[in-house]
Design a protein around this motif. Structure first.
Motif: not given
Length: 192
Positions: A152-156, A160-162, A120-129, A109-114
Motif C-alpha cells: 500500500m505504501r508503494h502503490i500510494l 504521488g501520495i508519500t 522513471g515513473p512519477e506520481g501525479l497526485l502530490n500534496g495528499k495524505r 492509470r498512466a497519464g492520469v495518476t502517474f
C-alpha cells in the motif's frame, strides 16, 4: 479551510469489522467534508476492453471506451477531490483484499495518476495524505510476512501520495486488547 476526506472501506465484513470501525473513528477525529467509498460489493476487474480504452488517447475514445472507463474516472475524481485518504486495509492471507486490489487497478492509470519519465515513473497526485487503518488476526504489521502495508505504501507513493500514516490493530488473535489500544493511541496522535 475545511479538509476533504475520502474514506475507503474494503473489508468483506459489514458488521464487526475492525478496519471499518477504525476508518470511521479516524474520519471523526480529523473532521471535514467526507466522501465514503465502500468496496465490499466488489468493483469490476479490469479486462481487455478497459485496458484498450485506457491506452487509447482520450480524444480518440469511442463511446464504448468512455463507458468502460467511467467508473475508473469517478474513482480517480474522488481521490483528486480529497485532501486525505483514509483506507481500511484488512490483512487477508498476508495481503490486501481483492476488493482493494480492484480499486487500485482502477485508479493506477498512466497519464492520469502517474506518468513515465526518463527518470522513471512519477506520481501525479502530490500534496495528499493517506492514513491506512490496518487490522490483522496474526500478522504483525511491518514483519516479513506483512505484504499488505508495504504494498500500500508503494502503490500510494507510485501515484504521488508519500505522506502515509499507519493506524494498526495487528495481531488481534494474539492480544486483542493490545491491538485495540495501539490503534486508539495512534488515532489520538493524528492531527486534524
Amino acid at each position: 479551510m475545511t479538509q476533504t476526506l475520502l474514506q475507503i472501506d474494503s473489508s468483506a465484513r459489514m458488521q464487526g469489522s475492525t478496519t471499518r470501525a477504525l476508518t470511521t473513528r479516524i474520519a471523526e477525529r480529523l473532521g471535514g467534508a467526507l466522501t465514503r467509498r465502500d468496496l465490499s460489493s466488489a468493483l469490476p476487474q479490469i479486462d481487455e476492453n478497459w485496458v484498450n480504452a485506457n491506452f487509447t488517447p482520450e480524444a480518440d475514445r469511442t463511446p464504448a471506451q468512455r463507458a468502460a472507463l467511467a467508473l475508473s474516472d469517478q474513482l480517480v475524481a474522488e481521490i483528486k477531490a480529497a485532501d486525505v485518504l483514509i483506507i481500511g486495509v484488512p490483512v487477508y492471507n498476508f495481503g490486501i483484499p481483492t476488493a482493494l486490489k480492484a480499486w487500485i487497478d482502477q485508479i493506477a492509470r498512466a497519464g492520469v495518476t502517474f506518468r513515465y519519465t526518463e527518470a522513471g515513473p512519477e506520481g501525479l497526485l502530490n500534496g495528499k495524505r493517506a492514513i491506512l487503518a490496518v487490522a490483522s488476526g496474526g500478522t504483525k504489521v511491518g514483519s516479513d510476512i506483512d505484504f499488505a502495508t508495504g504494498y500500500m505504501r508503494h502503490i500510494l507513493g507510485f501515484i504521488g501520495i508519500t505522506d502515509v500514516t499507519l493506524v494498526s490493530a495487528d495481531e488481534q488473535m494474539i492480544d486483542a486488547e493490545r491491538a485495540a489500544q495501539s490503534a486508539e493511541d495512534a488515532i489520538a496522535r493524528l492531527a486534524a
